[in-house]
Design an enzyme around this catalytic site. Structure first.
Site, PDB file in Angstrom:
ATOM      1  N   ASN A   1       0.845  -1.111  -0.037  1.00 12.23           N
ATOM      2  CA  ASN A   1       0.005   0.077   0.066  1.00 12.23           C
ATOM      3  C   ASN A   1       0.904   1.296   0.043  1.00 12.23           C
ATOM      4  O   ASN A   1       1.417   1.572   0.928  1.00 12.23           O
ATOM      5  CB  ASN A   1      -1.110   0.101   1.347  1.00 12.23           C
ATOM      6  CG  ASN A   1      -1.842   1.280   1.124  1.00 12.23           C
ATOM      7  OD1 ASN A   1      -1.544   2.397   1.014  1.00 12.23           O
ATOM      8  ND2 ASN A   1      -3.107   0.729   1.562  1.00 12.23           N
TER       9      ASN A   1
ATOM     10  N   GLY B   1       0.138   4.236   0.024  1.00  9.39           N
ATOM     11  CA  GLY B   1      -0.362   5.331   1.105  1.00  9.39           C
ATOM     12  C   GLY B   1       0.422   4.955   2.546  1.00  9.39           C
ATOM     13  O   GLY B   1       0.868   5.886   3.225  1.00  9.39           O
TER      14      GLY B   1
ATOM     15  N   ASP C   1      -2.153  -4.011  10.792  1.00 10.13           N
ATOM     16  CA  ASP C   1      -3.570  -4.499  10.372  1.00 10.13           C
ATOM     17  C   ASP C   1      -4.348  -3.266  11.174  1.00 10.13           C
ATOM     18  O   ASP C   1      -4.128  -2.846  12.104  1.00 10.13           O
ATOM     19  CB  ASP C   1      -3.822  -5.618  10.942  1.00 10.13           C
ATOM     20  CG  ASP C   1      -5.009  -6.128  10.133  1.00 10.13           C
ATOM     21  OD1 ASP C   1      -5.313  -5.755   8.792  1.00 10.13           O
ATOM     22  OD2 ASP C   1      -5.914  -6.853  10.555  1.00 10.13           O
TER      23      ASP C   1
ATOM     24  N   GLY D   1      -9.452   3.880   1.192  1.00 14.17           N
ATOM     25  CA  GLY D   1     -10.477   3.139   2.067  1.00 14.17           C
ATOM     26  C   GLY D   1     -11.730   3.857   2.519  1.00 14.17           C
ATOM     27  O   GLY D   1     -12.346   4.518   1.587  1.00 14.17           O
TER      28      GLY D   1
ATOM     29  N   ASP E   1     -11.590   6.574   4.657  1.00 13.07           N
ATOM     30  CA  ASP E   1     -11.347   8.047   4.873  1.00 13.07           C
ATOM     31  C   ASP E   1     -12.450   9.231   4.355  1.00 13.07           C
ATOM     32  O   ASP E   1     -12.870   9.805   4.985  1.00 13.07           O
ATOM     33  CB  ASP E   1     -10.086   8.395   4.172  1.00 13.07           C
ATOM     34  CG  ASP E   1      -8.740   7.812   5.042  1.00 13.07           C
ATOM     35  OD1 ASP E   1      -8.991   7.139   6.205  1.00 13.07           O
ATOM     36  OD2 ASP E   1      -7.658   7.882   4.598  1.00 13.07           O
TER      37      ASP E   1
END
Length: 196
Positions: free
Chosen positions: A9, A11, A69, A153, A155
């Site tokens: 990812n 980000g 996670d 996601g 956000d």
């Protein structure tokens, strides 16, 4: 010193690199190391999943490895999607489908009962050394329509406590300072600095 952040990812990688930009730790991602088999996320908790990912990465590369996670726990859904956040719609990583499914599930829930929190567990595994797990939480509420383009996601539908903007409307520095991942990674920083 190199530390592997066990993620693809971009980000997440950018966030941790920003946090460690001033120090002696060089953060590399999975794209920077030879490929290795990654076990599926089957843990019942964020901590179990983070530890499993960090252990796999450390064993495969010999590098101190960090994995996290994280997910969204929605009060009206009894804490779900939780560890299933990335695959809530049934497909892993389909952010838009996950977000739309969640909004549909909350369609009849009044605004005052739309509380939620982003939760993150971050693990550091040093080959032949200690294992550390830390947690971060970011409380807020779910709005009815997505807003903003900074983030990924959930956000665009999450408004942190004390804010009117969604997480996706916050600038990178603001988000790093407040987010669940930012809090967990900051809790991990002393352990990372101790490695150097």
């Amino acid at each position: 010193m190199k530390v592997l952040l066990a993620t693809r990812n971009a980000g997440k990688l950018a966030e941790l690199r920003r946090m460690l930009a001033d120090g002696p730790v060089e953060v590399v991602g999975l794209a920077d190391v030879p490929e290795f088999p990654e076990a599926p996320e089957t843990g019942a908790t964020f901590a179990e999943n983070a530890l499993a990912k960090a252990r796999d990465a450390a064993a495969a590369t010999g590098l101190p490895s960090v994995a996290d996670d994280s997910g969204l726990a929605v009060d009206a859904l009894n804490g779900m999607p939780g560890v299933l956040s990335a695959r809530w719609c049934g497909r892993h990583g389909d952010d838009l489908a996950n977000l739309e499914l969640l909004l549909g599930q909350l369609g009849d829930v009044p605004d005052e009962r739309r509380g939620a929190a982003f939760i993150c567990a971050a693990a550091l595994v040093v080959p032949g050394g200690p294992e550390t797990v830390v947690h971060g939480e970011w409380s807020g509420r779910i709005v009815r329509a997505p807003r903003g383009t900074n983030g990924f996601g959930y956000d665009p539908i999450f408004v942190p406590d004390g804010e009117e903007r969604t997480s996706a409307e916050l600038g990178p520095e603001e988000k790093d300072a407040a987010s669940h991942r930012g809090r967990a990674m900051r809790a991990l920083l002393p352990h990372l600095h101790a490695l150097t």
